[in-house]
Design an enzyme around this catalytic site. Sequence first.
Site, PDB file in Angstrom:
ATOM      1  N   THR A 140       1.930  -9.811   1.253  1.00  0.00           N
ATOM      2  CA  THR A 140       0.919  -8.709   1.643  1.00  0.00           C
ATOM      3  C   THR A 140       0.656  -8.046  -0.113  1.00  0.00           C
ATOM      4  OG1 THR A 140       2.091  -7.024   3.097  1.00  0.00           O
ATOM      5  CG2 THR A 140       0.686  -8.686   3.931  1.00  0.00           C
ATOM      6  N   GLY A 141       1.559  -7.628  -0.171  1.00  0.00           N
ATOM      7  CA  GLY A 141       1.465  -6.784  -1.824  1.00  0.00           C
ATOM      8  C   GLY A 141       1.017  -7.450  -2.623  1.00  0.00           C
ATOM      9  N   TYR A 157      23.640   0.601  13.175  1.00  0.00           N
ATOM     10  CA  TYR A 157      24.719   0.596  11.784  1.00  0.00           C
ATOM     11  C   TYR A 157      24.801   1.850  11.807  1.00  0.00           C
ATOM     12  CZ  TYR A 157      24.289  -3.299   9.592  1.00  0.00           C
ATOM     13  OH  TYR A 157      24.520  -4.698   9.343  1.00  0.00           O
ATOM     14  N   LYS A 206      10.935 -12.325  11.365  1.00  0.00           N
ATOM     15  CA  LYS A 206      11.898 -12.311  10.593  1.00  0.00           C
ATOM     16  C   LYS A 206      12.666 -11.187   9.281  1.00  0.00           C
ATOM     17  CE  LYS A 206      13.411 -16.204   8.338  1.00  0.00           C
ATOM     18  NZ  LYS A 206      12.636 -17.626   7.867  1.00  0.00           N
ATOM     19  N   ALA A 235      10.647   2.279   7.922  1.00  0.00           N
ATOM     20  CA  ALA A 235       9.726   2.463   8.604  1.00  0.00           C
ATOM     21  C   ALA A 235       8.851   2.189   9.517  1.00  0.00           C
ATOM     22  CB  ALA A 235       8.510   1.721   6.928  1.00  0.00           C
ATOM     23  N   TYR A 247       4.582  -8.299  16.354  1.00  0.00           N
ATOM     24  CA  TYR A 247       5.637  -6.669  15.029  1.00  0.00           C
ATOM     25  C   TYR A 247       5.760  -5.780  15.721  1.00  0.00           C
ATOM     26  CZ  TYR A 247       3.716  -3.151  11.789  1.00  0.00           C
ATOM     27  OH  TYR A 247       3.493  -2.242  11.468  1.00  0.00           O
ATOM     28  N   SER A 280       6.962  -5.442   5.572  1.00  0.00           N
ATOM     29  CA  SER A 280       6.560  -5.529   6.775  1.00  0.00           C
ATOM     30  C   SER A 280       5.264  -6.355   6.893  1.00  0.00           C
ATOM     31  CB  SER A 280       6.627  -4.603   7.424  1.00  0.00           C
ATOM     32  OG  SER A 280       6.473  -4.692   8.955  1.00  0.00           O
ATOM     33  N   PHE A 300       1.165  -1.293  -0.020  1.00  0.00           N
ATOM     34  CA  PHE A 300       0.225  -0.310   0.236  1.00  0.00           C
ATOM     35  C   PHE A 300       0.709   1.140  -0.308  1.00  0.00           C
ATOM     36  CE2 PHE A 300      -1.706   2.386   3.707  1.00  0.00           C
ATOM     37  CZ  PHE A 300      -2.457   3.649   2.757  1.00  0.00           C
TER      38      PHE A 300
HETATM   39  P1  NAD Z   1       1.350  -3.734   2.980  1.00  0.00           P
HETATM   40  O1  NAD Z   1       0.682  -4.808   3.730  1.00  0.00           O
HETATM   41  O2  NAD Z   1       0.625  -3.183   2.163  1.00  0.00           O
HETATM   42  O3  NAD Z   1       2.619  -3.563   2.222  1.00  0.00           O
HETATM   43  C1  NAD Z   1       3.831  -4.114   3.331  1.00  0.00           C
HETATM   44  C2  NAD Z   1       4.394  -5.070   1.881  1.00  0.00           C
HETATM   45  O4  NAD Z   1       5.753  -5.634   2.176  1.00  0.00           O
HETATM   46  C3  NAD Z   1       3.637  -6.012   1.103  1.00  0.00           C
HETATM   47  O5  NAD Z   1       3.913  -5.671  -0.162  1.00  0.00           O
HETATM   48  C4  NAD Z   1       4.397  -7.299   1.180  1.00  0.00           C
HETATM   49  O6  NAD Z   1       4.405  -7.865   0.781  1.00  0.00           O
HETATM   50  C5  NAD Z   1       5.871  -7.254   1.707  1.00  0.00           C
HETATM   51  N1  NAD Z   1       6.891  -8.032   2.601  1.00  0.00           N
HETATM   52  C6  NAD Z   1       6.712  -8.697   3.669  1.00  0.00           C
HETATM   53  N2  NAD Z   1       7.526  -8.576   3.649  1.00  0.00           N
HETATM   54  C7  NAD Z   1       8.364  -9.133   3.287  1.00  0.00           C
HETATM   55  C8  NAD Z   1       9.529 -10.201   2.586  1.00  0.00           C
HETATM   56  N3  NAD Z   1      10.239 -11.339   3.398  1.00  0.00           N
HETATM   57  N4  NAD Z   1      10.230 -10.214   1.402  1.00  0.00           N
HETATM   58  C9  NAD Z   1       9.850  -8.367   0.706  1.00  0.00           C
HETATM   59  N5  NAD Z   1       9.148  -7.979   1.096  1.00  0.00           N
HETATM   60  C10 NAD Z   1       7.876  -8.041   2.249  1.00  0.00           C
HETATM   61  O7  NAD Z   1       1.049  -2.748   4.375  1.00  0.00           O
HETATM   62  P2  NAD Z   1       1.428  -0.818   4.455  1.00  0.00           P
HETATM   63  O8  NAD Z   1       0.621  -0.622   5.068  1.00  0.00           O
HETATM   64  O9  NAD Z   1       1.989  -0.629   2.990  1.00  0.00           O
HETATM   65  O10 NAD Z   1       3.140  -0.849   5.235  1.00  0.00           O
HETATM   66  C11 NAD Z   1       4.128  -0.344   4.858  1.00  0.00           C
HETATM   67  C12 NAD Z   1       5.333  -0.573   5.870  1.00  0.00           C
HETATM   68  O11 NAD Z   1       4.447   0.634   6.337  1.00  0.00           O
HETATM   69  C13 NAD Z   1       5.464  -1.167   6.617  1.00  0.00           C
HETATM   70  O12 NAD Z   1       6.701  -1.313   7.589  1.00  0.00           O
HETATM   71  C14 NAD Z   1       4.619  -1.008   8.026  1.00  0.00           C
HETATM   72  O13 NAD Z   1       4.623  -1.351   9.268  1.00  0.00           O
HETATM   73  C15 NAD Z   1       4.650   0.771   7.930  1.00  0.00           C
HETATM   74  N6  NAD Z   1       3.688   0.911   8.940  1.00  0.00           N
HETATM   75  C16 NAD Z   1       2.366   1.214   8.168  1.00  0.00           C
HETATM   76  C17 NAD Z   1       1.200   1.587   8.649  1.00  0.00           C
HETATM   77  C18 NAD Z   1      -0.140   1.338   7.934  1.00  0.00           C
HETATM   78  O14 NAD Z   1      -1.335   2.641   8.509  1.00  0.00           O
HETATM   79  N7  NAD Z   1      -0.669   1.429   6.896  1.00  0.00           N
HETATM   80  C19 NAD Z   1       1.288   2.450   9.630  1.00  0.00           C
HETATM   81  C20 NAD Z   1       2.625   2.083  10.642  1.00  0.00           C
HETATM   82  C21 NAD Z   1       3.708   1.270  10.160  1.00  0.00           C
END
Ligand code: NAD
Length: 314
Positions: A35-36, A159, A91, A114, A145, A75, A11
């Site tokens: 999840t993407g 780092y 992981k 992030a 998480y 994530s 997203f």
């Molecule tokens: P999302 O699930 O749409 O995006 C996460 C992406 O990471 C997905 O496309 C998934 O396929 C990919 N992914 C997960 N594990 C992976 C791996 N091992 N290797 C490669 N790709 C991997 O969620 P989002 O809402 O877009 O979140 C994006 C980031 O923002 C995340 O790090 C999340 O923790 C952080 N975040 C989001 C929110 C929110 O409200 N949307 C709030 C706090 C933090």
Amino acid sequence: MRILITGGAGFIGSHLCDRLLADGHEVMAIDNLITGSTRNIEHLAGHERFRFIKHDVTEYIYVEGPLDAVLHLASLPSPVDYLNEPIKTLKVGALGTHKALGLARAKGARFLLASTSEVYGDPAVHPQSESYWGHVNPVGPRGVYDESKRFAEALTMAYHRTHGLQTRIVRIFNTYGPRMRLDDGRVVPNFVKQALLGEPLTVFDDGLRTRSFCYYSDLVEGICRLLRSDEVEPVNLGNPHEMTILDFARLIIRLSGSRSEIRFVTPNDQRTADDPNRRCPDITKAQRVLGWQPEVPVELGLRHTIAWFRDRLG
Ligand code: NAD
Ligand code: UDP
């Protein structure tokens, strides 16, 4: 710049790809699609400055050529997803962050993590500023998480301190908008989908927990400013407009013109264990350091989001 985004088919990651390409950069998105979805980036297929690599970032990341920045978003941020996949969540936060940091170091690139408001856990301080260390249950279901992100922050700072890597940490508060997965289980897709289908909105427990919802475009702007800034310590990005989940459900019903009712439910899984009671960002630091604050009122952001979900649901 030549920029790599892990989680680039998600997203927020896909919106960041759009923004950075529009700014003239070359963008590589890495994602294992857990999840993407490639649907989020299909409009970029064939773009001369864009490339997608399907890869699990917990494994060694190989990228040819120079890199100026690594944005690490991979994530499993939805409670439903991380409760289903606790080990993958840990992981990607630990091993995935290590690989992404190692890549940034090898390329001499700037690194942006992030992180999340979940590092504050169920906060005992309100609103949450970056100086608050949090209140997290490490062995509770949400701990997978929260602790993965806390570890990721610690590793990022290590780092920076040990290798002099240029690092940035953004603590993202609840963000919503088009391209959220319809079934990702977070409150925005759940409520909007339920409202559009005329189903009851499932408000958990008494609905009096609070959240503060930020539209994705505001977040993306904040992330771009943070990347360009010199700020190494974590920065909160979120919309301080706090509301109860019950009021949020009522707002979505009104804005979508739905006749759905509200149904109070107590999930019989672990979704509400350690569920933060109140959450609201203190964005004083983002205002001071980045000159940033959200511009999109929640009603407007929700109207766009509802229209997008309506289209998706046909
Ligand atoms: P999302 O699930 O749409 O995006 C996460 C992406 O990471 C997905 O496309 C998934 O396929 C990919 N992914 C997960 N594990 C992976 C791996 N091992 N290797 C490669 N790709 C991997 O969620 P989002 O809402 O877009 O979140 C994006 C980031 O923002 C995340 O790090 C999340 O923790 C952080 N975040 C989001 C929110 C929110 O409200 N949307 C709030 C706090 C933090
Ligand atoms: N929630 C709810 N009904 C739902 C989904 C979520 O009442 O169908 C509540 C959940 O218990 C939490 C808030 O909405 O208090 C936000 O949940 P979400 O999963 O979006 O993200 P969180 O902020 O908990 O990470």
